[in-house]
Design a protein around this motif. Structure first.
Motif, PDB file in Angstrom:
ATOM      1  N   GLU A 221       0.831  -1.205   0.000  1.00 11.41           N
ATOM      2  CA  GLU A 221       0.000   0.000   0.000  1.00 11.41           C
ATOM      3  C   GLU A 221       0.866   1.257   0.000  1.00 11.41           C
ATOM      4  O   GLU A 221       0.607   2.209  -0.762  1.00 11.41           O
ATOM      5  CB  GLU A 221      -0.918   0.008   1.225  1.00 11.41           C
ATOM      6  CG  GLU A 221      -1.777   1.274   1.295  1.00 11.41           C
ATOM      7  CD  GLU A 221      -2.537   1.420   2.607  1.00 11.41           C
ATOM      8  OE1 GLU A 221      -3.216   2.449   2.783  1.00 11.41           O
ATOM      9  OE2 GLU A 221      -2.434   0.512   3.465  1.00 11.41           O
TER      10      GLU A 221
ATOM     11  N   LEU B 285       0.978   4.211  -2.747  1.00 11.70           N
ATOM     12  CA  LEU B 285       0.651   5.594  -2.407  1.00 11.70           C
ATOM     13  C   LEU B 285       1.783   6.531  -2.810  1.00 11.70           C
ATOM     14  O   LEU B 285       1.545   7.614  -3.369  1.00 11.70           O
ATOM     15  CB  LEU B 285       0.374   5.718  -0.909  1.00 11.70           C
ATOM     16  CG  LEU B 285      -0.904   5.064  -0.389  1.00 11.70           C
ATOM     17  CD1 LEU B 285      -0.924   5.071   1.140  1.00 11.70           C
ATOM     18  CD2 LEU B 285      -2.142   5.782  -0.930  1.00 11.70           C
TER      19      LEU B 285
ATOM     20  N   GLU C 155      -1.124   8.105   8.525  1.00  9.95           N
ATOM     21  CA  GLU C 155      -2.326   8.910   8.268  1.00  9.95           C
ATOM     22  C   GLU C 155      -2.033   9.999   7.242  1.00  9.95           C
ATOM     23  O   GLU C 155      -2.852  10.273   6.360  1.00  9.95           O
ATOM     24  CB  GLU C 155      -2.825   9.519   9.571  1.00  9.95           C
ATOM     25  CG  GLU C 155      -3.365   8.504  10.573  1.00  9.95           C
ATOM     26  CD  GLU C 155      -3.689   9.121  11.915  1.00  9.95           C
ATOM     27  OE1 GLU C 155      -3.415  10.333  12.098  1.00  9.95           O
ATOM     28  OE2 GLU C 155      -4.204   8.401  12.793  1.00  9.95           O
TER      29      GLU C 155
ATOM     30  N   ARG D  33      -1.809   8.606   3.612  1.00  7.39           N
ATOM     31  CA  ARG D  33      -3.127   8.201   3.156  1.00  7.39           C
ATOM     32  C   ARG D  33      -4.004   9.417   2.883  1.00  7.39           C
ATOM     33  O   ARG D  33      -4.714   9.471   1.863  1.00  7.39           O
ATOM     34  CB  ARG D  33      -3.783   7.308   4.194  1.00  7.39           C
ATOM     35  CG  ARG D  33      -3.237   5.879   4.214  1.00  7.39           C
ATOM     36  CD  ARG D  33      -3.778   5.083   5.374  1.00  7.39           C
ATOM     37  NE  ARG D  33      -3.443   3.656   5.278  1.00  7.39           N
ATOM     38  CZ  ARG D  33      -3.609   2.774   6.262  1.00  7.39           C
ATOM     39  NH1 ARG D  33      -4.103   3.178   7.425  1.00  7.39           N
ATOM     40  NH2 ARG D  33      -3.275   1.502   6.086  1.00  7.39           N
ATOM     41  N   ASP D  34      -3.947  10.414   3.764  1.00  7.23           N
ATOM     42  CA  ASP D  34      -4.767  11.625   3.578  1.00  7.23           C
ATOM     43  C   ASP D  34      -4.304  12.417   2.363  1.00  7.23           C
ATOM     44  O   ASP D  34      -5.117  13.002   1.639  1.00  7.23           O
ATOM     45  CB  ASP D  34      -4.689  12.509   4.826  1.00  7.23           C
ATOM     46  CG  ASP D  34      -5.442  11.906   6.007  1.00  7.23           C
ATOM     47  OD1 ASP D  34      -6.219  10.957   5.801  1.00  7.23           O
ATOM     48  OD2 ASP D  34      -5.208  12.368   7.152  1.00  7.23           O
TER      49      ASP D  34
ATOM     50  N   GLU E   1      -2.917  11.294  -0.398  1.00  7.80           N
ATOM     51  CA  GLU E   1      -3.405  10.655  -1.605  1.00  7.80           C
ATOM     52  C   GLU E   1      -4.903  10.836  -1.759  1.00  7.80           C
ATOM     53  O   GLU E   1      -5.408  11.085  -2.858  1.00  7.80           O
ATOM     54  CB  GLU E   1      -3.049   9.156  -1.583  1.00  7.80           C
ATOM     55  CG  GLU E   1      -3.665   8.336  -2.684  1.00  7.80           C
ATOM     56  CD  GLU E   1      -3.297   8.788  -4.076  1.00  7.80           C
ATOM     57  OE1 GLU E   1      -3.997   8.443  -5.036  1.00  7.80           O
ATOM     58  OE2 GLU E   1      -2.278   9.541  -4.228  1.00  7.80           O
ATOM     59  N   ALA E   2      -5.630  10.791  -0.660  1.00 15.99           N
ATOM     60  CA  ALA E   2      -7.087  10.950  -0.706  1.00 15.99           C
ATOM     61  C   ALA E   2      -7.484  12.345  -1.152  1.00 15.99           C
ATOM     62  O   ALA E   2      -8.527  12.546  -1.778  1.00 15.99           O
ATOM     63  CB  ALA E   2      -7.688  10.642   0.669  1.00 15.99           C
TER      64      ALA E   2
END
Length: 275
Positions: free
Chosen positions: A227, A231, A266, A269-270, A272-273
């Motif tokens: 993952e 990312l 976090e 992930r944030d 990329e989101a």
């Protein structure tokens, strides 16, 4: 022209200085510390040579009071000096020369020395002492020191106003990559609200320059590794390791790739989101 606190942590592993003044770049003149030795603040008509001399005396086994006595005996300008010292065992000593400008004075206790000159009054050092004693002994030393400094500022601080502040904390192997003892070394050289700015910088230092605790470490499993690689490449990086380096998160991700700090996980992930 300054108010400061010199202290040792309750666990005996850290030493540090927090200082503020209506003086340009106060951090360049006042504080000095060495892990396993002690810490000093030299101010008023500061004799900056005191820093190296005091730490050398402490390293040779002198207590804070003995080191201070030697400094003063050898200095004809002692009446213009103000000094606070804490040694390896937490013994504290402070001196305010008779020629220091009002208000000038200090308080000492187990593991701390608080001093100031050209202050609005004694309430400044009293507020700093109260904040220090009220803070949790388990809290990081940098945060306890800054809390005390902020209390002194709120109580009136330097009677001439605000300009600069600094925070120095040392602990064995607490520096970048564990290769020196500088846990925190932050300076605000010229700012309308230097202590507020110093607090902001300490928050950044905690993130970028402080090692993760065991509770913050998330093991990188094969699935999580895949993952993270995905990312990172989606964000335009060669791989996850290059993303870590470019974002300056080296202290928050294991060099061998075995864990990642929960906050950094976090963040990526944030990020990329949000694309």
């Amino acid at each position: 022209m300054t108010f400061s606190i010199v202290a040792r942590s309750a666990d005996g592993e850290s030493w540090g200085v927090a200082v503020a003044s209506k003086f340009l770049a106060v951090g360049s003149a006042v504080p000095a510390a060495v892990a396993g030795v002690g810490a000093i603040a030299t101010q008023a008509s500061a004799n900056v040579a005191y820093k190296g001399l005091a730490l050398a005396h402490l390293d040779d086994g002198a207590t804070a009071s003995v080191a201070l006595q030697v400094l003063l005996e050898e200095d004809e300008g002692r009446d213009h000096r103000q000094v606070g010292i804490v040694d390896v065992d937490g013994n504290a000593a402070s001196h305010t020369g008779e020629a220091c400008l009002d208000w000038a004075g200090s308080v000492i206790g187990d593991g701390y020395a608080i001093q100031g000159n050209i202050l609005t009054g004694s309430e400044v050092v009293e507020a700093m002492e109260a904040a220090w004693l009220d803070s949790s002994p388990e809290a990081p030393l940098a945060h306890r020191l800054l809390e005390a400094l902020a209390a002194g500022d709120a109580a009136g601080g330097d009677s001439r106003g605000r300009q600069s502040a600094a925070l120095l904390v040392v602990q064995d192997e607490a520096g970048y990559g564990g290769l020196d003892d500088i846990a925190v070394d932050l300076r605000v050289d010229d700012h309308a609200e230097p202590i507020v700015e110093l607090s902001r910088l300490l928050g950044l230092s905690d993130l970028y320059l402080t090692a993760s605790t065991e509770e913050e470490k998330v093991p990188i499993t094969p699935d999580l590794e895949a993952e993270l690689e995905g990312l990172a490449t989606a964000l335009g990086h060669r791989d996850f390791a290059s993303w870590v380096g470019s974002e300056n998160y080296e202290m928050r991700v294991a060099e061998d790739g075995s864990w990642i700090d929960v906050r950094i996980l976090e963040f990526i992930r944030d990020t990329e989101a949000d694309r």
